[in-house]
Motif scaffolding. Structure first.
Motif, mmCIF file in Angstrom:
data_model
loop_
_atom_site.group_PDB
_atom_site.id
_atom_site.type_symbol
_atom_site.label_atom_id
_atom_site.label_comp_id
_atom_site.label_asym_id
_atom_site.label_seq_id
_atom_site.Cartn_x
_atom_site.Cartn_y
_atom_site.Cartn_z
ATOM 1 N N LEU A 1 0.818 -1.205 0.000
ATOM 2 C CA LEU A 1 0.000 0.000 0.000
ATOM 3 C C LEU A 1 0.858 1.264 0.000
ATOM 4 N N PHE A 2 1.873 1.287 0.864
ATOM 5 C CA PHE A 2 2.712 2.480 0.945
ATOM 6 C C PHE A 2 3.613 2.607 -0.277
ATOM 7 N N THR A 3 4.111 1.477 -0.788
ATOM 8 C CA THR A 3 4.950 1.532 -1.986
ATOM 9 C C THR A 3 4.158 2.049 -3.177
ATOM 10 N N CYS A 4 2.937 1.537 -3.354
ATOM 11 C CA CYS A 4 2.086 2.002 -4.462
ATOM 12 C C CYS A 4 1.723 3.474 -4.303
ATOM 13 N N SER A 5 1.413 3.876 -3.064
ATOM 14 C CA SER A 5 1.030 5.268 -2.809
ATOM 15 C C SER A 5 2.188 6.217 -3.106
ATOM 16 N N ILE A 6 3.325 5.941 -2.487
ATOM 17 C CA ILE A 6 4.480 6.822 -2.669
ATOM 18 C C ILE A 6 4.991 6.749 -4.108
ATOM 19 N N GLY A 7 5.020 5.530 -4.663
ATOM 20 C CA GLY A 7 5.482 5.358 -6.044
ATOM 21 C C GLY A 7 4.627 6.107 -7.037
ATOM 22 N N SER A 8 3.295 6.029 -6.879
ATOM 23 C CA SER A 8 2.397 6.722 -7.806
ATOM 24 C C SER A 8 2.572 8.236 -7.703
ATOM 25 N N MET A 9 2.803 8.732 -6.473
ATOM 26 C CA MET A 9 3.010 10.168 -6.298
ATOM 27 C C MET A 9 4.319 10.620 -6.935
ATOM 28 N N VAL A 10 5.380 9.852 -6.716
ATOM 29 C CA VAL A 10 6.681 10.212 -7.284
ATOM 30 C C VAL A 10 6.618 10.225 -8.804
ATOM 31 N N ILE A 11 6.059 9.166 -9.389
ATOM 32 C CA ILE A 11 5.969 9.080 -10.852
ATOM 33 C C ILE A 11 5.088 10.194 -11.399
ATOM 34 N N THR A 12 3.920 10.388 -10.785
ATOM 35 C CA THR A 12 2.973 11.395 -11.264
ATOM 36 C C THR A 12 3.563 12.795 -11.197
ATOM 37 N N TYR A 13 4.127 13.146 -10.055
ATOM 38 C CA TYR A 13 4.648 14.500 -9.900
ATOM 39 C C TYR A 13 5.947 14.727 -10.659
ATOM 40 N N THR A 14 6.695 13.661 -10.913
ATOM 41 C CA THR A 14 7.869 13.794 -11.776
ATOM 42 C C THR A 14 7.443 14.145 -13.196
ATOM 43 N N LYS A 15 6.421 13.447 -13.680
ATOM 44 C CA LYS A 15 5.915 13.730 -15.029
ATOM 45 C C LYS A 15 5.284 15.115 -15.106
ATOM 46 N N ILE A 16 4.562 15.504 -14.063
ATOM 47 C CA ILE A 16 3.954 16.838 -14.041
ATOM 48 C C ILE A 16 5.031 17.921 -14.042
ATOM 49 N N THR A 17 6.106 17.683 -13.275
ATOM 50 C CA THR A 17 7.214 18.641 -13.225
ATOM 51 C C THR A 17 7.871 18.782 -14.582
ATOM 52 N N VAL A 18 8.068 17.665 -15.276
ATOM 53 C CA VAL A 18 8.666 17.697 -16.629
ATOM 54 C C VAL A 18 7.791 18.499 -17.575
ATOM 55 N N VAL A 19 6.469 18.275 -17.505
ATOM 56 C CA VAL A 19 5.538 19.013 -18.371
ATOM 57 C C VAL A 19 5.624 20.509 -18.087
ATOM 58 N N CYS A 20 5.669 20.874 -16.808
ATOM 59 C CA CYS A 20 5.723 22.289 -16.438
ATOM 60 C C CYS A 20 7.038 22.945 -16.865
ATOM 61 N N LEU A 21 8.143 22.206 -16.736
ATOM 62 C CA LEU A 21 9.446 22.762 -17.099
ATOM 63 C C LEU A 21 9.596 22.943 -18.603
ATOM 64 N N THR A 22 8.969 22.058 -19.371
ATOM 65 C CA THR A 22 9.074 22.145 -20.829
ATOM 66 C C THR A 22 8.001 23.040 -21.433
ATOM 67 N N SER A 23 7.034 23.442 -20.626
ATOM 68 C CA SER A 23 5.959 24.300 -21.126
ATOM 69 C C SER A 23 6.278 25.760 -20.841
ATOM 70 N N LYS A 24 5.914 26.626 -21.766
ATOM 71 C CA LYS A 24 6.123 28.062 -21.589
ATOM 72 C C LYS A 24 4.838 28.759 -21.167
ATOM 73 N N SER A 25 3.808 27.953 -20.886
ATOM 74 C CA SER A 25 2.509 28.519 -20.512
ATOM 75 C C SER A 25 2.492 28.855 -19.019
ATOM 76 N N LYS A 26 2.385 30.138 -18.700
ATOM 77 C CA LYS A 26 2.332 30.562 -17.298
ATOM 78 C C LYS A 26 1.026 30.115 -16.631
ATOM 79 N N SER A 27 -0.058 30.117 -17.418
ATOM 80 C CA SER A 27 -1.353 29.712 -16.854
ATOM 81 C C SER A 27 -1.346 28.234 -16.482
ATOM 82 N N LEU A 28 -0.697 27.403 -17.335
ATOM 83 C CA LEU A 28 -0.602 25.969 -17.048
ATOM 84 C C LEU A 28 0.221 25.735 -15.788
#
Length: 314
Positions: free
Chosen positions: A206-233
């Motif tokens: 349970l904890f591995t899935c929870s923490i793992g899903s958060m790490v993967i999800t927020y890593t991908k979100i961070t990549v999207v934000c860093l590569t995007s030039k949209s301030k609103s996004l």
């Protein structure tokens, strides 16, 4: 002295170690926290259900958290408050009520994490695929995600308690102010090796899935934000994800504190308090965090309060 009878229908609970002078202040503190928790979560849940502007996947998924907080605490807290006003020699509970309490407690913790996992998926889709968000997060998809969050928790906890209730009992003392799985299987004089293995596996997965899903999800979100030039996004991502992440971290900190203290018998009193706060703290903070951060909720509350203003008498 424990009463070594087999399969006694009545069990005894351990009281909180509170001095006689502190009983009433602690009782009032827990009572206020419980009432605030129930009112705040009920208000948020009703608000999301009645306001069509909040019928969005993010809020409909979040609505599961207040519902889970209400169910988890409505079984535990009233009984706990009543027991605080009794002498320790009168703290008895039936075995069946104890099982229900343990089931509710574990469902509360497990469902909180599974709901937060599907909310993380929703935030990832909203930020990485904003144009396809409506096509992906359909009503059918929402129902599947919600059913999976509650269904997975139900199966995991059902097996956990099923392995415990199969055991014969030769003790009657629950070493806690309320019942959970560990305190129940400790009543048995049979081998609890399977219970320990499944319980440990349950917790690790349970904890591995929870923490793992958060790490993967927020890593991908961070990549999207860093590569995007949209301030609103980026602004949207920061606002919605920070709220979700704070709620997740509070839940994880409460759960890990509870698990850690359980491994140190010398901190029994802190462990008892931690187990109660595990229910109260996340359930009290969740509606505040989302209420403060959500623009739609603040707009609805402002309109509601303005409509309730008393007109001056003519």
């Amino acid at each position: 002295m424990e009463n070594y009878t087999f399969n006694s229908p009545t069990l005894q609970l351990e009281a909180l170690n509170v001095s006689e002078a502190s009983v009433y202040p602690v009782f009032l503190l827990f009572l206020f926290a419980y009432l605030f928790l129930m009112v705040a979560n009920m208000s948020i849940a009703v608000l999301i259900l009645i306001d069509k502007n909040l019928h969005q996947p993010m809020y409909l998924l979040f609505c599961n958290l207040p519902l889970n907080d209400i169910l988890g605490n409505s079984i535990l807290m009233p009984r706990l408050l009543l027991d605080m006003m009794k002498p320790s020699s009168e703290l008895f509970i039936s075995y069946y009520e104890c099982v229900v309490q343990a089931f509710t407690t574990h469902m509360f913790g497990t469902t909180s994490l599974t709901v937060l996992m599907i909310m993380a998926f929703d935030r990832y889709v909203a930020i990485s695929n904003p144009l396809r968000y409506a096509a992906i997060m359909t009503n059918k998809m929402l129902m599947k995600l919600i059913a999976s969050a509650w269904g997975v928790a139900l199966v995991l906890v059902g097996v956990l308690l099923g392995l415990t209730i199969r055991l014969n009992r030769c003790r009657t003392l629950i070493e806690s102010p309320y019942c959970d799985n560990a305190s129940l299987f400790k009543l048995s004089c049979e081998s609890v090796f399977i219970n320990n293995v499944y319980g440990l596996t349950f917790t690790v997965v349970l904890f591995t899935c929870s923490i793992g899903s958060m790490v993967i999800t927020y890593t991908k979100i961070t990549v999207v934000c860093l590569t995007s030039k949209s301030k609103s996004l980026n602004s949207k991502a920061l606002k919605t994800c920070s709220t979700h992440l704070v709620v997740f971290l509070i839940m994880m900190f409460s759960a890990l504190s509870n698990i850690t203290l359980h491994r140190f018998p010398q901190f029994t009193d802190y462990r008892k308090l931690s187990r109660i706060l595990f229910h109260i703290v996340p359930g009290s903070l969740n509606p505040i965090i989302y209420g403060v951060q959500s623009k739609e909720i603040k707009i609805f509350l402002t309109k509601f309060l303005e409509s309730k203003k008393v007109l001056p008498l003519s």
